[in-house]
Design a protein around this motif. Structure first.
Motif, mmCIF file in Angstrom:
data_model
loop_
_atom_site.group_PDB
_atom_site.id
_atom_site.type_symbol
_atom_site.label_atom_id
_atom_site.label_comp_id
_atom_site.label_asym_id
_atom_site.label_seq_id
_atom_site.Cartn_x
_atom_site.Cartn_y
_atom_site.Cartn_z
ATOM 1 N N THR A 209 0.850 -1.175 0.000
ATOM 2 C CA THR A 209 0.000 0.000 0.000
ATOM 3 C C THR A 209 0.891 1.232 0.000
ATOM 4 O O THR A 209 1.806 1.343 0.808
ATOM 5 N N LYS A 210 0.644 2.160 -0.920
ATOM 6 C CA LYS A 210 1.440 3.395 -1.015
ATOM 7 C C LYS A 210 1.132 4.327 0.146
ATOM 8 O O LYS A 210 -0.012 4.461 0.564
ATOM 9 N N VAL A 211 2.192 4.961 0.660
ATOM 10 C CA VAL A 211 2.057 5.970 1.704
ATOM 11 C C VAL A 211 3.000 7.128 1.381
ATOM 12 O O VAL A 211 4.000 6.948 0.685
ATOM 13 N N ALA A 212 2.670 8.300 1.902
ATOM 14 C CA ALA A 212 3.530 9.467 1.710
ATOM 15 C C ALA A 212 4.730 9.368 2.640
ATOM 16 O O ALA A 212 4.610 8.945 3.791
ATOM 17 N N CYS A 213 5.875 9.746 2.120
ATOM 18 C CA CYS A 213 7.078 9.764 2.945
ATOM 19 C C CYS A 213 7.968 10.925 2.520
ATOM 20 O O CYS A 213 7.905 11.400 1.393
ATOM 21 N N ALA A 214 8.773 11.387 3.461
ATOM 22 C CA ALA A 214 9.787 12.427 3.220
ATOM 23 C C ALA A 214 11.107 11.794 3.631
ATOM 24 O O ALA A 214 11.350 11.568 4.818
ATOM 25 N N LEU A 215 11.936 11.467 2.652
ATOM 26 C CA LEU A 215 13.148 10.694 2.898
ATOM 27 C C LEU A 215 14.384 11.559 3.061
ATOM 28 O O LEU A 215 14.484 12.640 2.485
ATOM 29 N N ASP A 216 15.324 11.062 3.833
ATOM 30 C CA ASP A 216 16.645 11.674 3.995
ATOM 31 C C ASP A 216 16.597 13.141 4.392
ATOM 32 O O ASP A 216 17.355 13.966 3.884
ATOM 33 N N GLY A 217 15.691 13.503 5.294
ATOM 34 C CA GLY A 217 15.637 14.864 5.815
ATOM 35 C C GLY A 217 14.905 15.876 4.961
ATOM 36 O O GLY A 217 14.874 17.055 5.300
ATOM 37 N N THR A 218 14.308 15.457 3.839
ATOM 38 C CA THR A 218 13.556 16.414 3.022
ATOM 39 C C THR A 218 12.246 16.783 3.709
ATOM 40 O O THR A 218 11.765 16.064 4.585
ATOM 41 N N ASP A 219 11.664 17.902 3.294
ATOM 42 C CA ASP A 219 10.389 18.344 3.850
ATOM 43 C C ASP A 219 9.198 17.925 2.996
ATOM 44 O O ASP A 219 8.061 18.017 3.450
ATOM 45 N N ASP A 220 9.440 17.503 1.770
ATOM 46 C CA ASP A 220 8.369 17.179 0.828
ATOM 47 C C ASP A 220 7.908 15.734 0.977
ATOM 48 O O ASP A 220 8.672 14.795 0.744
ATOM 49 N N PHE A 221 6.641 15.578 1.357
ATOM 50 C CA PHE A 221 6.045 14.253 1.422
ATOM 51 C C PHE A 221 5.534 13.876 0.038
ATOM 52 O O PHE A 221 4.833 14.663 -0.600
ATOM 53 N N LYS A 222 5.900 12.696 -0.431
ATOM 54 C CA LYS A 222 5.445 12.183 -1.724
ATOM 55 C C LYS A 222 4.957 10.757 -1.536
ATOM 56 O O LYS A 222 5.512 10.015 -0.722
ATOM 57 N N PRO A 223 3.941 10.336 -2.298
ATOM 58 C CA PRO A 223 3.437 8.962 -2.165
ATOM 59 C C PRO A 223 4.364 7.960 -2.874
ATOM 60 O O PRO A 223 3.976 7.276 -3.815
ATOM 61 N N GLN A 224 5.601 7.880 -2.399
ATOM 62 C CA GLN A 224 6.601 7.059 -3.065
ATOM 63 C C GLN A 224 7.029 5.836 -2.242
ATOM 64 O O GLN A 224 7.784 5.008 -2.715
ATOM 65 N N CYS A 225 6.560 5.744 -1.009
ATOM 66 C CA CYS A 225 6.890 4.601 -0.166
ATOM 67 C C CYS A 225 5.680 3.678 -0.084
ATOM 68 O O CYS A 225 4.573 4.048 -0.467
ATOM 69 N N SER A 226 5.908 2.495 0.424
ATOM 70 C CA SER A 226 4.809 1.548 0.590
ATOM 71 C C SER A 226 5.054 0.744 1.853
ATOM 72 O O SER A 226 6.115 0.810 2.454
ATOM 73 N N HIS B 118 8.718 0.224 2.851
ATOM 74 C CA HIS B 118 9.636 0.104 1.723
ATOM 75 C C HIS B 118 9.867 1.473 1.090
ATOM 76 O O HIS B 118 8.923 2.199 0.811
ATOM 77 N N GLU B 119 11.137 1.799 0.853
ATOM 78 C CA GLU B 119 11.512 3.036 0.172
ATOM 79 C C GLU B 119 11.787 2.729 -1.296
ATOM 80 O O GLU B 119 12.115 1.596 -1.645
ATOM 81 N N PRO B 120 11.667 3.722 -2.183
ATOM 82 C CA PRO B 120 11.832 3.471 -3.622
ATOM 83 C C PRO B 120 13.229 2.972 -4.014
ATOM 84 O O PRO B 120 13.374 2.298 -5.023
ATOM 85 N N ASP B 121 14.248 3.261 -3.185
ATOM 86 C CA ASP B 121 15.608 2.816 -3.517
ATOM 87 C C ASP B 121 15.913 1.409 -3.006
ATOM 88 O O ASP B 121 17.035 0.930 -3.128
ATOM 89 N N GLY B 122 14.920 0.752 -2.414
ATOM 90 C CA GLY B 122 15.109 -0.596 -1.900
ATOM 91 C C GLY B 122 15.330 -0.653 -0.394
ATOM 92 O O GLY B 122 15.303 -1.725 0.203
ATOM 93 N N PHE C 215 14.454 -0.223 3.620
ATOM 94 C CA PHE C 215 13.229 -0.540 4.344
ATOM 95 C C PHE C 215 13.452 -0.402 5.843
ATOM 96 O O PHE C 215 14.586 -0.398 6.332
ATOM 97 N N HIS C 216 12.342 -0.274 6.568
ATOM 98 C CA HIS C 216 12.321 -0.276 8.028
ATOM 99 C C HIS C 216 11.196 -1.198 8.458
ATOM 100 O O HIS C 216 10.139 -1.228 7.835
ATOM 101 N N ARG C 217 11.436 -1.930 9.538
ATOM 102 C CA ARG C 217 10.406 -2.822 10.070
ATOM 103 C C ARG C 217 9.887 -2.262 11.394
ATOM 104 O O ARG C 217 10.666 -1.853 12.248
ATOM 105 N N LEU C 218 8.557 -2.239 11.532
ATOM 106 C CA LEU C 218 7.896 -1.733 12.732
ATOM 107 C C LEU C 218 7.002 -2.819 13.312
ATOM 108 O O LEU C 218 6.377 -3.572 12.571
ATOM 109 N N ARG C 219 6.919 -2.866 14.629
ATOM 110 C CA ARG C 219 6.001 -3.781 15.309
ATOM 111 C C ARG C 219 4.830 -2.972 15.851
ATOM 112 O O ARG C 219 5.027 -1.940 16.502
ATOM 113 N N ILE C 220 3.605 -3.416 15.569
ATOM 114 C CA ILE C 220 2.417 -2.774 16.132
ATOM 115 C C ILE C 220 2.333 -3.160 17.601
ATOM 116 O O ILE C 220 2.438 -4.327 17.954
ATOM 117 N N THR C 221 2.177 -2.153 18.466
ATOM 118 C CA THR C 221 2.115 -2.415 19.903
ATOM 119 C C THR C 221 0.675 -2.400 20.383
ATOM 120 O O THR C 221 -0.219 -1.912 19.693
#
Length: 125
Positions: A35-52, A67-71, A73-79
């Motif tokens: 599922t696509k989500v907005a993200c602002a990568l590497d300290g940028t301020d612009d959110f774009k729907p480029q992550c999933s 998942h980031e467009p460059d490959g 990723f980060h893993r999160l656990r729902i608490t």
């Protein structure tokens, strides 16, 4: 006013039915869809729907993989303790803040991700 991020984070907002996984799957990794989500990568301020993200339910809880467009990723656990999500692995913590009625912002290192969420009042025990 106190709020918490429900343990049912994301569920009814993205699933076609509440008995299914977050993305309308049955939790089987072979049935995952991203599922696509907005993200602002590497300290940028612009959110774009480029992550999933995708999710997998397991013995230790549900894991979201961002998942980031460059490959990358980060893993999160729902608490289930009101924090929403925490870093599932890696050295960097996940910092969570509510940014809308149905949205949280998760910061890991210099990247931010906006995820749909169910947010409600803290219940007294």
């Amino acid at each position: 006013m106190f709020t918490r991020i429900s343990s049912a984070i994301l569920i009814c907002l993205l699933a076609t039915g509440c008995g299914e996984g977050l993305n309308g799957t049955d939790g089987d990794p072979s049935n995952q869809k991203q599922t696509k989500v907005a993200c602002a990568l590497d300290g940028t301020d612009d959110f774009k729907p480029q992550c999933s993200f995708d999710e997998v339910a397991g013995d230790k809880g549900t894991i979201l993989t961002l998942h980031e467009p460059d490959g990358g990723f980060h893993r999160l656990r729902i608490t289930r303790d009101g924090r929403g999500v925490v870093a599932a692995d890696g050295a960097a913590p996940a910092i969570v803040k509510v940014v809308g009625d149905h949205q949280i912002e998760v910061t890991i290192d210099n990247s931010r991700y906006r995820l749909p969420a169910t947010i409600g009042p803290v219940r007294a025990k």
